[in-house]
Design a protein around this motif. Structure first.
Motif, PDB file in Angstrom:
ATOM      1  N   PRO A 222       0.754  -1.222   0.008  1.00  0.00           N
ATOM      2  CA  PRO A 222       0.123  -0.212  -0.012  1.00  0.00           C
ATOM      3  C   PRO A 222       0.762   1.209   0.009  1.00  0.00           C
ATOM      4  O   PRO A 222       0.235   2.344  -0.200  1.00  0.00           O
ATOM      5  N   PHE A 223       2.039   1.256   0.412  1.00  0.00           N
ATOM      6  CA  PHE A 223       3.009   2.372   0.283  1.00  0.00           C
ATOM      7  C   PHE A 223       3.434   2.744  -1.192  1.00  0.00           C
ATOM      8  O   PHE A 223       3.529   2.179  -2.038  1.00  0.00           O
ATOM      9  N   PRO A 224       3.754   4.033  -1.032  1.00  0.00           N
ATOM     10  CA  PRO A 224       4.372   4.557  -2.372  1.00  0.00           C
ATOM     11  C   PRO A 224       5.763   3.851  -2.899  1.00  0.00           C
ATOM     12  O   PRO A 224       6.392   3.373  -1.922  1.00  0.00           O
ATOM     13  N   GLN A 225       5.801   3.926  -4.129  1.00  0.00           N
ATOM     14  CA  GLN A 225       7.034   3.082  -4.505  1.00  0.00           C
ATOM     15  C   GLN A 225       8.434   3.813  -4.047  1.00  0.00           C
ATOM     16  O   GLN A 225       9.094   2.732  -3.817  1.00  0.00           O
ATOM     17  N   GLN A 226       8.433   4.946  -3.746  1.00  0.00           N
ATOM     18  CA  GLN A 226       9.748   5.321  -3.029  1.00  0.00           C
ATOM     19  C   GLN A 226       9.984   4.714  -1.694  1.00  0.00           C
ATOM     20  O   GLN A 226      11.166   4.206  -1.478  1.00  0.00           O
ATOM     21  N   LEU A 227       9.016   4.720  -0.910  1.00  0.00           N
ATOM     22  CA  LEU A 227       9.223   3.914   0.405  1.00  0.00           C
ATOM     23  C   LEU A 227       9.163   2.487   0.160  1.00  0.00           C
ATOM     24  O   LEU A 227       9.879   1.643   1.125  1.00  0.00           O
ATOM     25  N   ARG A 228       8.590   1.842  -0.836  1.00  0.00           N
ATOM     26  CA  ARG A 228       8.832   0.507  -0.865  1.00  0.00           C
ATOM     27  C   ARG A 228      10.247   0.200  -1.372  1.00  0.00           C
ATOM     28  O   ARG A 228      10.465  -1.004  -0.603  1.00  0.00           O
ATOM     29  N   ARG A 229      10.757   0.604  -2.172  1.00  0.00           N
ATOM     30  CA  ARG A 229      12.161   0.691  -2.593  1.00  0.00           C
ATOM     31  C   ARG A 229      13.121   0.588  -1.581  1.00  0.00           C
ATOM     32  O   ARG A 229      13.978  -0.168  -1.216  1.00  0.00           O
ATOM     33  N   HIS A 230      12.644   1.737  -0.612  1.00  0.00           N
ATOM     34  CA  HIS A 230      13.721   1.865   0.463  1.00  0.00           C
ATOM     35  C   HIS A 230      13.611   0.624   1.671  1.00  0.00           C
ATOM     36  O   HIS A 230      14.697   0.388   2.079  1.00  0.00           O
ATOM     37  N   GLY A 359     -23.694  14.069  10.437  1.00  0.00           N
ATOM     38  CA  GLY A 359     -23.845  14.143   9.048  1.00  0.00           C
ATOM     39  C   GLY A 359     -23.298  12.752   8.637  1.00  0.00           C
ATOM     40  O   GLY A 359     -22.966  11.716   9.573  1.00  0.00           O
ATOM     41  N   PRO A 360     -23.016  12.458   7.494  1.00  0.00           N
ATOM     42  CA  PRO A 360     -22.417  11.053   7.033  1.00  0.00           C
ATOM     43  C   PRO A 360     -20.802  10.854   7.644  1.00  0.00           C
ATOM     44  O   PRO A 360     -20.206  11.887   7.676  1.00  0.00           O
ATOM     45  N   PHE A 361     -20.446   9.786   7.683  1.00  0.00           N
ATOM     46  CA  PHE A 361     -19.065   9.398   8.150  1.00  0.00           C
ATOM     47  C   PHE A 361     -18.211   9.928   6.764  1.00  0.00           C
ATOM     48  O   PHE A 361     -18.436   9.558   5.709  1.00  0.00           O
ATOM     49  N   ARG A 362     -17.204  10.719   7.401  1.00  0.00           N
ATOM     50  CA  ARG A 362     -16.029  11.104   6.488  1.00  0.00           C
ATOM     51  C   ARG A 362     -14.747  10.789   7.026  1.00  0.00           C
ATOM     52  O   ARG A 362     -14.400  11.248   8.066  1.00  0.00           O
ATOM     53  N   TYR A 363     -13.844   9.786   6.353  1.00  0.00           N
ATOM     54  CA  TYR A 363     -12.723   9.654   6.779  1.00  0.00           C
ATOM     55  C   TYR A 363     -11.462  10.561   6.392  1.00  0.00           C
ATOM     56  O   TYR A 363     -11.554  10.990   5.368  1.00  0.00           O
ATOM     57  N   ARG A 364     -10.702  10.825   7.418  1.00  0.00           N
ATOM     58  CA  ARG A 364      -9.430  11.912   7.180  1.00  0.00           C
ATOM     59  C   ARG A 364      -8.436  10.855   7.316  1.00  0.00           C
ATOM     60  O   ARG A 364      -7.989  10.257   8.368  1.00  0.00           O
ATOM     61  N   ASP A 365      -7.650  10.727   5.848  1.00  0.00           N
ATOM     62  CA  ASP A 365      -6.670   9.851   5.869  1.00  0.00           C
ATOM     63  C   ASP A 365      -5.391  10.461   6.335  1.00  0.00           C
ATOM     64  O   ASP A 365      -4.831  11.710   5.956  1.00  0.00           O
ATOM     65  N   LEU A 366      -4.781   9.916   7.582  1.00  0.00           N
ATOM     66  CA  LEU A 366      -3.903  10.601   8.123  1.00  0.00           C
ATOM     67  C   LEU A 366      -2.330  10.111   7.748  1.00  0.00           C
ATOM     68  O   LEU A 366      -1.181  10.333   8.231  1.00  0.00           O
ATOM     69  N   GLY A 367      -2.472   8.981   6.783  1.00  0.00           N
ATOM     70  CA  GLY A 367      -1.284   8.266   6.210  1.00  0.00           C
ATOM     71  C   GLY A 367      -0.861   7.118   6.929  1.00  0.00           C
ATOM     72  O   GLY A 367      -1.768   6.390   7.825  1.00  0.00           O
ATOM     73  N   ILE A 368       0.071   6.198   6.485  1.00  0.00           N
ATOM     74  CA  ILE A 368       0.591   5.034   6.624  1.00  0.00           C
ATOM     75  C   ILE A 368       1.980   5.046   7.184  1.00  0.00           C
ATOM     76  O   ILE A 368       2.808   6.032   6.856  1.00  0.00           O
ATOM     77  N   MET A 369       2.534   4.135   8.226  1.00  0.00           N
ATOM     78  CA  MET A 369       3.898   3.873   8.266  1.00  0.00           C
ATOM     79  C   MET A 369       3.874   2.567   8.791  1.00  0.00           C
ATOM     80  O   MET A 369       3.475   1.717   9.309  1.00  0.00           O
TER      81      MET A 369
END
Length: 436
Positions: A222-230, A359-369
């Motif tokens: 699920p991570f960006p390519q730059q971080l996958r390669r690292h 209101g309806p549920f809204r997700y705020r994406d804080l990232g992954i690590m």
């Protein structure tokens, strides 16, 4: 809260929460001032901070630092009770759940509002018989057992006179290259090379072999390519072998057989006395029972499909959140569950007349690590991509922030600092039935 948990509520509505994980606990704490009685039912008596479970398995953290008791967390909430038991069924017609309680009884618990946040279990993709040879790591009990298994492997290697057998005991295979598999492999390398090499004088560190196997073509997909390669580059620097595009076709006490994911030709054997399963999860069986009882749909992962308010269609008083639910197809990680729990608490308070409609549920994406080694982690925080010491600092800060209780945060931070400074771990205990 006072009164009989098993009798219909009188005067005040009752909110029953199944599961004391990230989502369920957030609902309970969000209702601490509500004019309602809250009942939290869980199979275990503690909240579990699963993102650090692998550090218990690798003898870094003591179990209690990531698993505070639910009764302790909720002790100051006068409107909240905790019930140790496993919910086995939901009956929307009578508005009850059935639970096998700690005294061995099967009891019905009435509800006015129901929140299902029961979590997941290991997914062996039709090979549940592999569980004994390749244990997963979803519960505290499993992590403590895995710790004993890992440490026993080093003791067995030290005792083995045959070099071939010794190498088998020093080979560790991790199935799954997601965050759990990567973090476990990295910590296992740190345990072996930073700590145990100074304690096992008869073992050759070059004989240690850690293999990570995954059916996909990337680590941390699920991570960006730059971080996958690292991540892949750093794992290899740690001496960890990475076998991508391969699935396990057989697992037993002496290792596993892997083959290309798109073909069973070219299979090969990895001899390893320790295999750990980190290849996937699925909702607990309660999810299917809930779907059947409410005529709700499930997705291809077995998660219950809910609406924008996290409620089951046609059942506005029944909510499903976290790993057990498909809410906007969000990933099964801590942050969506926490935000869903906070939202459901606000929605219930609205229905009780305490709050405006959220209101309806809204997700705020804080990232992954994910962490790789004692001084390296990768993080994608809303487009800000970090790795190395900066990534590690961000990773540590977020995980400490999500831990429940300042005492646990301080204890974990102190343990991390002590381990980094001394290269030692204080939880190297092998627990067996004979342990005194």
């Amino acid at each position: 809260m006072t009164g009989d948990l098993f009798a219909p509520s009188r005067g005040r509505p009752r909110v029953v929460i199944v599961g004391g994980g990230f989502g369920g606990l957030r609902v309970a704490r969000g209702l601490r001032h509500a004019r309602a009685d809250v009942v939290v039912i869980d199979r275990v008596n503690h909240h579990l901070f699963q993102p650090l479970l692998y550090q218990v398995a690798t003898a870094l953290l003591p179990p209690g630092d990531i698993a505070p008791p639910l009764r302790q967390i909720l002790a100051d909430q006068a409107n909240t009770s905790v019930l140790l038991g496993e919910v086995t069924a939901v009956d929307p017609a009578t508005r009850t759940v059935r639970a096998d309680t700690a005294d061995g009884a099967d009891r019905a618990v009435p509800y006015d509002y129901l929140v299902i946040a029961a979590g997941t279990t290991d997914n062996y993709f039709g090979h549940d018989d592999w569980a004994a040879a390749a244990p997963g790591m979803k519960t505290l009990y499993q992590a403590i057992g895995l710790r004993s298994r890992l440490l026993h492997a080093f003791e067995a290697a030290a005792a083995a006179p045959d070099p071939g057998t010794r190498r088998e005991w020093l080979t560790f295979a991790v199935v799954g290259a997601g965050p759990t598999g990567v973090e476990l492999a990295g910590q296992l390398a740190a345990l072996a090379r930073r700590t145990l090499r100074r304690e096992f004088h008869d073992l050759d560190p070059t004989h240690l072999r850690i293999v990570v196997v995954d059916a996909g073509h990337h680590v941390l997909a699920p991570f960006p390519q730059q971080l996958r390669r690292h991540t892949q580059r750093q794992l290899r620097r740690l001496g960890i072998e990475i076998v991508l595009g391969h699935t396990a076709t057989a697992v037993d006490d002496t290792g596993l057989t892997v083959a290309p994911a798109d073909s069973h030709d070219g299979s090969r054997r990895i001899s390893a006395r320790t295999v750990v399963w980190a290849a996937g999860v699925k909702p607990v069986p309660l999810a299917a029972r809930l779907a059947a009882a409410t005529n709700a749909a499930t997705d291809h992962k077995g998660r219950v499909v809910v609406g924008d308010d996290c409620a089951l269609p046609g059942h506005p008083d029944v909510f499903a959140i976290g790993d057990i639910a498909n809410v906007h197809d969000l990933p099964g990680i801590a942050e969506p569950a926490i935000q869903q729990g906070r939202y459901v608490a606000e929605l219930i308070k609205h229905r009780l007349g305490h709050r405006p409609h959220p209101g309806p549920f809204r997700y705020r994406d804080l990232g992954i690590m994910a962490t790789i080694s004692p001084f390296d982690a990768v993080a994608d925080i809303r487009g800000l991509r970090l790795h190395g010491p900066l990534g590690k600092a961000a990773w540590a800060g977020v995980h400490l922030g999500f831990l429940v209780g300042w005492a646990n945060r301080a204890a974990v931070l102190a343990t991390w600092g002590w381990a980094l400074g001394t290269r030692r771990r204080r939880q190297q205990l092998i627990l067996t039935e004979a342990t005194g």
